[in-house]
Design a protein around this motif. Structure first.
Motif, PDB file in Angstrom:
ATOM      1  N   ARG A 561       0.834  -1.212   0.000  1.00 30.97           N
ATOM      2  CA  ARG A 561       0.000   0.000   0.000  1.00 30.97           C
ATOM      3  C   ARG A 561       0.863   1.254   0.000  1.00 30.97           C
ATOM      4  NH1 ARG A 561      -3.319  -2.171   4.820  1.00 30.97           N
ATOM      5  NH2 ARG A 561      -4.569  -3.787   3.828  1.00 30.97           N
ATOM      6  N   TYR A 562       1.927   1.236   0.790  1.00 27.63           N
ATOM      7  CA  TYR A 562       2.842   2.380   0.822  1.00 27.63           C
ATOM      8  C   TYR A 562       3.437   2.629  -0.559  1.00 27.63           C
ATOM      9  CZ  TYR A 562       2.988   2.696   5.975  1.00 27.63           C
ATOM     10  OH  TYR A 562       2.680   2.871   7.296  1.00 27.63           O
ATOM     11  N   GLU A 563       3.803   1.552  -1.218  1.00 25.01           N
ATOM     12  CA  GLU A 563       4.420   1.681  -2.540  1.00 25.01           C
ATOM     13  C   GLU A 563       3.419   2.170  -3.587  1.00 25.01           C
ATOM     14  OE1 GLU A 563       5.987  -2.213  -3.085  1.00 25.01           O
ATOM     15  OE2 GLU A 563       7.838  -1.825  -1.932  1.00 25.01           O
ATOM     16  N   LYS A 564       2.135   1.774  -3.426  1.00 22.88           N
ATOM     17  CA  LYS A 564       1.108   2.217  -4.368  1.00 22.88           C
ATOM     18  C   LYS A 564       0.868   3.718  -4.293  1.00 22.88           C
ATOM     19  CE  LYS A 564      -1.650  -1.986  -4.945  1.00 22.88           C
ATOM     20  NZ  LYS A 564      -2.972  -2.638  -4.692  1.00 22.88           N
ATOM     21  N   VAL A 565       1.146   4.290  -3.139  1.00 26.19           N
ATOM     22  CA  VAL A 565       0.990   5.738  -2.996  1.00 26.19           C
ATOM     23  C   VAL A 565       1.901   6.465  -3.974  1.00 26.19           C
ATOM     24  CG1 VAL A 565       1.344   7.693  -1.426  1.00 26.19           C
ATOM     25  CG2 VAL A 565       0.229   5.608  -0.605  1.00 26.19           C
ATOM     26  N   ASN A 566       3.095   5.872  -4.209  1.00 22.17           N
ATOM     27  CA  ASN A 566       4.036   6.437  -5.183  1.00 22.17           C
ATOM     28  C   ASN A 566       4.293   7.919  -4.888  1.00 22.17           C
ATOM     29  OD1 ASN A 566       5.759   6.427  -7.399  1.00 22.17           O
ATOM     30  ND2 ASN A 566       4.112   6.936  -8.855  1.00 22.17           N
ATOM     31  N   LEU A 567       4.691   8.178  -3.650  1.00 20.01           N
ATOM     32  CA  LEU A 567       4.907   9.549  -3.205  1.00 20.01           C
ATOM     33  C   LEU A 567       6.049  10.208  -3.963  1.00 20.01           C
ATOM     34  CD1 LEU A 567       4.171  11.729  -1.013  1.00 20.01           C
ATOM     35  CD2 LEU A 567       6.068  10.778   0.322  1.00 20.01           C
ATOM     36  N   ASN A 568       5.803  11.392  -4.470  1.00 23.02           N
ATOM     37  CA  ASN A 568       6.852  12.184  -5.110  1.00 23.02           C
ATOM     38  C   ASN A 568       7.562  12.974  -4.013  1.00 23.02           C
ATOM     39  OD1 ASN A 568       8.281  14.341  -6.414  1.00 23.02           O
ATOM     40  ND2 ASN A 568       7.028  14.013  -8.245  1.00 23.02           N
ATOM     41  N   VAL A 569       8.749  12.533  -3.631  1.00 21.03           N
ATOM     42  CA  VAL A 569       9.466  13.108  -2.495  1.00 21.03           C
ATOM     43  C   VAL A 569       9.806  14.569  -2.749  1.00 21.03           C
ATOM     44  CG1 VAL A 569      11.547  12.950  -1.094  1.00 21.03           C
ATOM     45  CG2 VAL A 569      10.373  10.866  -1.817  1.00 21.03           C
ATOM     46  N   GLU A 570      10.250  14.886  -3.958  1.00 21.02           N
ATOM     47  CA  GLU A 570      10.617  16.270  -4.269  1.00 21.02           C
ATOM     48  C   GLU A 570       9.396  17.183  -4.205  1.00 21.02           C
ATOM     49  OE1 GLU A 570      11.472  13.677  -6.084  1.00 21.02           O
ATOM     50  OE2 GLU A 570      13.627  13.556  -5.649  1.00 21.02           O
ATOM     51  N   GLU A 571       8.272  16.700  -4.715  1.00 27.31           N
ATOM     52  CA  GLU A 571       7.053  17.496  -4.701  1.00 27.31           C
ATOM     53  C   GLU A 571       6.555  17.695  -3.270  1.00 27.31           C
ATOM     54  OE1 GLU A 571       4.339  19.926  -6.433  1.00 27.31           O
ATOM     55  OE2 GLU A 571       5.976  18.865  -7.466  1.00 27.31           O
ATOM     56  N   VAL A 578      10.379  22.954   2.412  1.00 23.48           N
ATOM     57  CA  VAL A 578      11.730  22.683   2.914  1.00 23.48           C
ATOM     58  C   VAL A 578      12.621  22.274   1.742  1.00 23.48           C
ATOM     59  CG1 VAL A 578      10.917  22.001   5.203  1.00 23.48           C
ATOM     60  CG2 VAL A 578      11.188  20.252   3.431  1.00 23.48           C
ATOM     61  N   SER A 579      13.913  22.459   1.936  1.00 19.19           N
ATOM     62  CA  SER A 579      14.854  22.128   0.859  1.00 19.19           C
ATOM     63  C   SER A 579      15.268  20.664   0.887  1.00 19.19           C
ATOM     64  CB  SER A 579      16.102  23.011   0.967  1.00 19.19           C
ATOM     65  OG  SER A 579      16.730  22.811   2.227  1.00 19.19           O
ATOM     66  N   ARG A 580      15.159  20.021   2.051  1.00 18.50           N
ATOM     67  CA  ARG A 580      15.599  18.628   2.151  1.00 18.50           C
ATOM     68  C   ARG A 580      14.817  17.916   3.250  1.00 18.50           C
ATOM     69  NH1 ARG A 580      21.836  17.365   3.446  1.00 18.50           N
ATOM     70  NH2 ARG A 580      21.160  18.156   5.471  1.00 18.50           N
ATOM     71  N   LEU A 581      14.519  16.650   3.015  1.00 20.06           N
ATOM     72  CA  LEU A 581      13.844  15.814   3.996  1.00 20.06           C
ATOM     73  C   LEU A 581      14.863  14.948   4.731  1.00 20.06           C
ATOM     74  CD1 LEU A 581      10.853  14.594   1.757  1.00 20.06           C
ATOM     75  CD2 LEU A 581      10.834  16.451   3.425  1.00 20.06           C
ATOM     76  N   ARG A 582      14.457  14.371   5.845  1.00 21.52           N
ATOM     77  CA  ARG A 582      15.358  13.493   6.601  1.00 21.52           C
ATOM     78  C   ARG A 582      15.594  12.172   5.877  1.00 21.52           C
ATOM     79  NH1 ARG A 582      13.796  13.755  13.060  1.00 21.52           N
ATOM     80  NH2 ARG A 582      14.665  15.838  13.459  1.00 21.52           N
ATOM     81  N   GLN A 583      14.568  11.706   5.142  1.00 21.43           N
ATOM     82  CA  GLN A 583      14.685  10.455   4.406  1.00 21.43           C
ATOM     83  C   GLN A 583      14.704  10.736   2.904  1.00 21.43           C
ATOM     84  OE1 GLN A 583      12.025  11.001   6.522  1.00 21.43           O
ATOM     85  NE2 GLN A 583      12.922  10.060   8.371  1.00 21.43           N
ATOM     86  N   ILE A 584      15.130   9.748   2.157  1.00 23.40           N
ATOM     87  CA  ILE A 584      15.243   9.916   0.707  1.00 23.40           C
ATOM     88  C   ILE A 584      14.170   9.138  -0.033  1.00 23.40           C
ATOM     89  CG2 ILE A 584      16.719   9.580  -1.312  1.00 23.40           C
ATOM     90  CD1 ILE A 584      19.135   9.918   0.500  1.00 23.40           C
ATOM     91  N   SER A 585      13.965   7.871   0.361  1.00 20.71           N
ATOM     92  CA  SER A 585      13.033   7.024  -0.384  1.00 20.71           C
ATOM     93  C   SER A 585      11.592   7.316   0.017  1.00 20.71           C
ATOM     94  CB  SER A 585      13.348   5.543  -0.130  1.00 20.71           C
ATOM     95  OG  SER A 585      12.931   5.165   1.175  1.00 20.71           O
TER      96      SER A 585
END
Length: 755
Positions: A561-571, A578-585
């Protein structure tokens, strides 16, 4: 001795006396009266009045009793009468209200004399009663130095106004003309020290203190209207009579005026924007108008300044439910020890709409819909999208206003979904609405009385065929529907199946007896701010070690289910600014938001209120939230938190004092998505929106309410968000998409049809 007289109608009057009785006199039976034109009053003839007098007694099953002058014999044989002199009477149709030396306020049925309710709260004699203007409200003034504001719909104490001196009399003045077509209502209270306190009834903010120029008690207050002027007349025990112009009093103080102009929201939309609602019908227009009215009420539950507006909002919601055909109850409860408010809760509104389809499932239990009519505060200065947070306006396909997304908009949409089915004769199940007024107050569900009120009204949650209790599979609710959260982004509809728990707490460090000059004393003492920073640093950087125990591993189906969300981290990073998050994936980002514990520091304050340089504050405080997740135990997390902070502080050996105050604890919630309610909800979303919904978890603090309702009502729950990620709930310029609100109503309507 007769102490008070009340004449609410031409045909009868009531007498309160020292023998603890209230006598009702029928004036139609009087005859042979002589009037001495030179005296102020009426001389009675030899007519036997005693046979025409009836007596109120405090006995729940006793009607008026003709006592023939031997009233005391009746009092002695009964329980529940006033235990002392009766000092005040008031009439609120159809009730007679009485107050006396026993500190009690009693509500009587004026037709048959039975006791309806006893209002408790005053600690000493109650000397004065006043009836609210155009509201079902009663004011009682007491020797204990308070004026209590009672709601006669729920019999709850809405407010206790502190006077610090005995209250001898009161006067309520409405429609005071202040020019420009404006009018105000004021409450005056005469005190034992010769002062008169004045409150604005809309907010119960004390706006003025008037002096009679003497320390003799103020024994009587009255007003005289000579339009456009209203005069307040004041009498003291030493024979002094003072008068003021109420109009000048109003002009001399800055009164809150939260009234707003009204306009048709639908008419502010362009034709193109109206089409966003997919051919908006008249029921949607009506829904927008009701929402506009509710948004105009600034029902901010945190603090006491706008508490009256919260009551107004609760009554407005109850009135709409009644208009829609619901049986409605408003109930209150006492606040708990951890609440800063000393009094009753804001009303919980329960409304039940009965199934009316020819073939229905009413015997198998209702759908329960939860929501809240209170909101967080909003500043007009920071509100730039529209003219005011309390005026709902349409702009570019969105409705702007405080509460349109959280939670007034979704709440009204759910009401209209059920109404539309009921109006067409297609409501297949009973629907129970459960709307509270303190979700945004910062007080836990136990301390604000929510749990107690639900448990005391369990019969409302059974089927109409068997509403005695919720005990069997046949009559318990079939589903709990909540719409008070948001999509993962602005484009994809969602269903929420889990939420983190939260512990809100404050950390206070106290050092020197007063603020010190850093240039004089800096370096020689352990500074409270230094200790607080050390605690916050270790708490933030060691949280994974401290609070990771008991976390449930992510199952394979949840990982999918988490993977289906397909979150765009940059967006997402761009969205939150913020310019950067604590996690990358994307998987780790969602895990940190949904299924991992976290610490958030909301505020740091100190006794350096001027915020100047070179000052060492004597005390400093931080407000912090610990979010915890399945399967962590709330009590274990709380004790681990307290123990850790105390150990770190002891290691500092600073000599300062540490205080940890737990403000509220709300548990986590995780649903079984392989149930009928999730299948039906997913089908409804797909039918209305044309796409399958994402199944998501959320990091919010709503899990405690959801898990409590599931346990208490023995029914599964689901969260059906209508808002988008960019709705700015709790922030300036809160909004909701017109399209989302209309389609959200349609989703709920389809869900109720098929569950």
């Amino acid at each position: 001795h007769i102490l008070t007289v009340l004449a609410p109608t031409r045909d009868r009057f009531y007498i309160g006396s020292q023998d603890a009785l209230i006598r009702c006199v029928d004036t139609k039976q009087f005859s042979n009266r002589n009037t001495d034109k030179n005296s102020f009053g009426v001389k009675e003839t030899e007519t036997d009045v005693s046979s025409q007098v009836q007596t109120f007694l405090k006995c729940e099953l006793t009607a008026f009793n003709t006592t023939g002058g031997n009233e005391k014999a009746h009092v002695n044989g009964r329980t529940g009468s006033h235990y002392g002199s009766i000092y005040a009477l008031a009439y609120v149709s159809p009730y007679i209200c009485s107050a006396g030396a026993d500190g009690l306020v009693k509500i009587w049925n004026s037709t048959n004399g039975t006791l309806v309710r006893e209002l408790l709260g005053h600690r000493r004699s109650v000397l004065s009663l006043q009836v609210g203007l155009q509201t079902n409200t009663l004011y009682s003034g007491s020797v204990d130095g308070t004026v209590r504001v009672w709601d006669l719909d729920t019999y709850a104490c809405r407010r206790s106004l502190e006077c610090n001196r005995s209250v001898f009399c009161m006067c309520l003045v409405g429609n005071v003309h202040v020019g420009g077509g404006n009018e105000k209502s004021l409450l005056f209270a005469g005190l034992s020290n010769g002062l008169v306190y004045v409150w604005q009834t809309g907010t119960f903010e004390k706006v003025l203190r008037l002096s009679t120029g003497t320390k003799s008690p103020v024994c009587a207050l009255a007003f005289s209207l000579s339009y456009p002027f209203t005069y307040i007349l004041c009498c003291t025990s030493n024979g002094l009579i003072v008068s003021w112009k109420a109009n000048e009093i109003v002009k001399s103080v800055q009164l809150n005026d939260l009234s707003v102009a009204h306009h048709n929201v639908y008419n502010t939309m362009t034709a193109e924007q109206k089409r966003e609602g997919d051919e908006l019908d008249t029921s949607n227009e009506a829904m927008f108008e009701i929402l506009k009215e509710l948004v105009s009420i600034p029902s901010v539950s945190a603090g006491s300044k706008l508490r009256e507006d919260c009551w107004k909002a609760g009554k407005f919601v109850a009135m709409q439910l009644e208009r829609f055909g619901c049986r409605v109850k408003m109930c209150t409860a006492k606040h708990g020890a951890n609440s800063s408010y000393d009094g009753d809760s804001l009303p919980l509104v329960i409304g039940k709409m009965s199934a009316n389809a020819k073939i229905n499932n009413s015997s198998s239990g209702p759908v329960v819909i939860y929501g809240h009519y209170d909101v967080v505060s909003a500043s007009k200065e920071s509100w730039t999208a529209s003219s005011s947070p309390w005026i709902m306006e349409g702009l570019d396909g969105y409705l702007y206003g405080r509460g349109v997304s959280d939670d007034k908009g979704p709440m009204i949409a759910c009401m209209y979904a059920a109404k539309k089915l009921h109006d067409s004769g297609n409501l297949k199940r009973d629907v129970v609405f459960l709307f509270e007024g303190e979700e945004e107050s910062g007080v836990g569900i136990e301390d604000r009385g929510f749990c107690k009120m639900v448990l005391e009204n369990m019969k409302w949650f059974g089927s109409d065929n068997d509403i005695d209790e919720v005990s069997s599979n046949s009559n318990r609710p079939c589903a709990i529907l909540i719409s008070n959260n948001y999509w993962i982004d602005d484009n994809r509809p969602c269903l929420t199946y889990g939420m983190r728990g939260v512990i809100d707490f404050s950390i206070t460090v106290t050092g020197p007896s007063t603020n010190l000059h850093a240039g004089v004393d800096g370096g020689s003492i352990h500074e409270p701010m230094e200790d607080l920073n050390a605690l916050l640093y270790t708490l933030s950087h060691e949280k994974d070690k401290i609070f990771s125990g008991g976390v449930r591993d992510l199952a394979n189906d949840e990982r999918e289910r988490y993977e289906k969300v397909n979150l765009n981290v940059e967006e997402y990073a761009k969205q939150v600014g913020v310019s950067r998050l604590r996690q990358i994936s994307p998987l780790h980002v969602l895990g940190s938001r949904w299924s991992k514990p976290s610490i958030s520091i909301s505020n740091v304050s100190s006794t350096n209120t001027s915020r100047g340089f070179r000052r060492i504050p004597a005390m400093c405080q931080a407000k912090v939230s610990l979010h915890f997740v399945p399967d962590q135990d709330a009590e274990e997390q709380k004790q681990r938190l307290i123990s850790y902070l105390q150990n770190v502080f002891d290691d500092l050996e600073s000599g300062n004092e540490l205080q940890i105050n737990i403000k509220q604890v709300s548990n986590w919630w995780l649903a079984n998505t392989r149930t009928r309610i999730f299948d039906v909800a997913a089908e409804s979303v797909e039918k209305v929106w044309g796409v399958k919904p994402l199944l998501v978890r959320e990091g919010g603090s709503y899990g405690g309410i959801t898990s409590f309702l599931e346990r208490s009502l023995k029914a599964p729950a689901i969260h059906l968000p209508m808002g988008q990620a960019s709705d700015s709930a709790h922030l300036p310029n809160e909004r909701i998409s017109l399209k989302c609100l209309v389609k959200g109503r349609e989703v709920v309507e389809d869900f109720l049809m098929n569950i």
